[in-house]
Design a protein around this motif. Structure first.
Motif, short mmCIF file in Angstrom:
data_model
loop_
_atom_site.label_atom_id
_atom_site.label_comp_id
_atom_site.label_asym_id
_atom_site.label_seq_id
_atom_site.Cartn_x
_atom_site.Cartn_y
_atom_site.Cartn_z
N CYS A 35 7.41 -3.25 5.89
CA CYS A 35 6.62 -3.08 4.35
C CYS A 35 5.52 -3.77 4.50
CB CYS A 35 7.39 -3.58 3.17
SG CYS A 35 6.85 -3.34 1.58
N PRO A 36 4.25 -3.04 4.32
CA PRO A 36 4.02 -1.79 3.75
C PRO A 36 4.27 -0.66 4.77
CG PRO A 36 1.91 -2.71 4.06
CD PRO A 36 2.85 -3.68 4.48
N ASN A 37 4.65 0.54 4.35
CA ASN A 37 4.55 1.86 5.32
C ASN A 37 3.28 2.57 5.05
OD1 ASN A 37 5.30 3.93 6.84
ND2 ASN A 37 6.97 4.64 5.41
N VAL A 38 2.35 2.05 5.81
CA VAL A 38 1.06 2.66 5.73
C VAL A 38 0.65 3.90 6.65
CG1 VAL A 38 -1.63 2.19 5.86
CG2 VAL A 38 0.01 0.53 4.78
N ILE A 39 0.35 4.91 6.08
CA ILE A 39 -0.10 5.97 6.95
C ILE A 39 -1.55 6.44 7.20
CG2 ILE A 39 0.21 8.41 7.42
CD1 ILE A 39 3.00 8.08 6.25
N SER A 65 -3.71 -4.67 8.38
CA SER A 65 -2.69 -5.75 8.33
C SER A 65 -2.35 -5.63 7.12
CB SER A 65 -3.16 -7.25 8.80
OG SER A 65 -4.23 -7.33 8.11
N GLY A 66 -0.81 -6.02 6.99
CA GLY A 66 -0.27 -6.06 5.46
C GLY A 66 1.00 -6.68 5.62
N TYR A 67 1.41 -6.95 4.46
CA TYR A 67 2.84 -7.35 4.01
C TYR A 67 3.00 -7.25 2.77
CZ TYR A 67 -0.05 -11.29 1.40
OH TYR A 67 -0.94 -11.62 0.59
N CYS A 68 4.33 -7.42 2.40
CA CYS A 68 4.92 -7.01 1.10
C CYS A 68 5.61 -8.58 0.60
CB CYS A 68 5.95 -6.20 0.99
SG CYS A 68 5.33 -4.42 1.36
N TYR A 69 5.58 -8.77 -0.81
CA TYR A 69 6.21 -9.73 -1.34
C TYR A 69 6.73 -9.47 -2.79
CZ TYR A 69 2.24 -10.50 -4.38
OH TYR A 69 1.30 -10.24 -5.40
N PHE A 70 7.77 -10.37 -3.33
CA PHE A 70 8.01 -10.15 -4.54
C PHE A 70 7.47 -11.00 -5.65
CE2 PHE A 70 11.09 -10.50 -8.02
CZ PHE A 70 11.48 -9.15 -8.35
N ASP A 71 6.69 -10.48 -6.33
CA ASP A 71 6.27 -11.21 -7.53
C ASP A 71 7.07 -11.58 -8.81
OD1 ASP A 71 4.24 -12.06 -9.39
OD2 ASP A 71 2.75 -10.66 -9.07
N LYS A 72 7.21 -12.75 -8.69
CA LYS A 72 8.49 -13.14 -9.64
C LYS A 72 7.73 -12.98 -11.12
CE LYS A 72 10.84 -15.98 -6.64
NZ LYS A 72 11.32 -17.36 -6.38
N ARG A 73 6.45 -13.21 -11.13
CA ARG A 73 5.76 -13.17 -12.73
C ARG A 73 6.05 -11.88 -13.38
NH1 ARG A 73 0.50 -12.93 -12.56
NH2 ARG A 73 0.71 -12.17 -10.42
N VAL A 80 0.37 -5.82 0.29
CA VAL A 80 -0.85 -6.48 0.40
C VAL A 80 -1.47 -5.81 1.56
CG1 VAL A 80 -2.62 -8.03 0.73
CG2 VAL A 80 -0.65 -8.55 -0.94
N ILE A 81 -2.38 -4.89 1.51
CA ILE A 81 -3.04 -4.05 2.72
C ILE A 81 -4.49 -4.56 2.89
CG2 ILE A 81 -3.64 -2.03 3.73
CD1 ILE A 81 -1.59 -0.87 2.02
N THR A 82 -4.86 -4.98 4.30
CA THR A 82 -6.25 -5.21 4.36
C THR A 82 -6.58 -4.36 5.71
OG1 THR A 82 -5.70 -7.60 4.22
CG2 THR A 82 -7.80 -7.17 5.24
N PRO A 83 -7.46 -3.33 5.15
CA PRO A 83 -7.85 -2.35 6.14
C PRO A 83 -8.95 -2.94 7.14
CG PRO A 83 -8.82 -1.77 3.80
CD PRO A 83 -7.86 -2.98 3.79
N ASN A 151 10.52 3.06 2.73
CA ASN A 151 10.47 4.65 3.19
C ASN A 151 9.16 4.89 2.04
OD1 ASN A 151 12.45 4.91 4.76
ND2 ASN A 151 13.88 5.08 3.06
N PHE A 152 8.50 3.96 1.24
CA PHE A 152 7.52 4.26 0.33
C PHE A 152 6.28 4.38 1.01
CE2 PHE A 152 4.47 3.18 -2.98
CZ PHE A 152 4.71 4.02 -3.90
N GLU A 153 5.65 5.59 1.24
CA GLU A 153 4.57 5.80 2.08
C GLU A 153 3.24 5.67 1.12
OE1 GLU A 153 5.11 9.64 3.33
OE2 GLU A 153 6.30 9.16 4.80
N ILE A 154 2.19 4.81 2.03
CA ILE A 154 0.84 4.59 1.44
C ILE A 154 0.15 5.03 2.32
CG2 ILE A 154 -0.48 2.95 0.62
CD1 ILE A 154 1.74 0.93 0.23
#
Length: 182
Positions: A35-39, A65-73, A80-83, A151-154
């Motif tokens: 995660c993230p699944n970036v195309i 570059s990217g990563y996923c996290y769970f925002d508890k708020r 988060v994707i950095t192109p 499986n969620f494509e971005i």
């Protein structure tokens, strides 16, 4: 000594295999469990900006570059994707130049509350006497579903005008050489 030799061989194999991924003409896709699944579709990964009917710059999305996290708020998973971009001059003139472009993220499959297209603006200053420049865009934060987020494509790409899209289709993703006469 044997450990050092084995580590250097393994790092060489990993380097060669990673280079093969980026030279492909297929879209860049992350493995399904990440995660993230970036195309990054190849037909919208680059654009040639023309000024006064001359090819001035080629802007290209070369990765991310990217990563996923769970925002508890907000009790929601986020990506988060950095192109990563490359801008290349196509003409000889090597003055300091500002290059502006537009790029986007888009989701087309999944729950309706996560679908849509977001536009972003990029800006880079190419220094005097530099032909090409690689740089990172600003980090982009997107909502992703809490379940089956792998499986969620971005989609990530450059925003092209109809004329730029037509030009890309005619040039077949060529690698430009620098123009020596101006």
């Amino acid at each position: 000594m044997k450990k050092i030799a084995i580590l250097s061989i393994l790092s060489g194999v990993m380097l060669v295999s990673s280079c093969g991924l980026w030279s492909s003409s297929e879209p860049i896709v992350a493995p399904k469990d990440n995660c993230p699944n970036v195309i990054i579709p190849r037909d919208i990964a680059y654009v040639t900006q023309k000024v006064n009917y001359k090819d001035d710059f080629r802007i290209e999305v070369i990765g991310y570059s990217g990563y996923c996290y769970f925002d508890k708020r907000v009790n929601r998973r986020k990506a988060v994707i950095t192109p990563e971009f490359e801008v290349r001059r196509l003409r000889q003139r090597l003055d300091e130049t500002d290059v502006d472009f537009e790029y986007f993220t888009e989701t087309i499959k999944g729950p309706p509350e996560y679908l849509g297209k977001k536009h972003y603006f990029g800006h880079v200053t190419i220094p005097l006497n530099q032909r090409e420049m690689r740089f990172s865009g600003k980090p982009l934060e997107l909502k992703v579903p809490n379940v089956e987020y792998g499986n969620f494509e971005i989609y990530l790409g450059l925003e092209l005008s109809p004329e730029e899209r037509k030009y890309n289709n005619r040039t077949f993703d060529i690698k430009y050489r620098f123009e020596e006469n101006h």
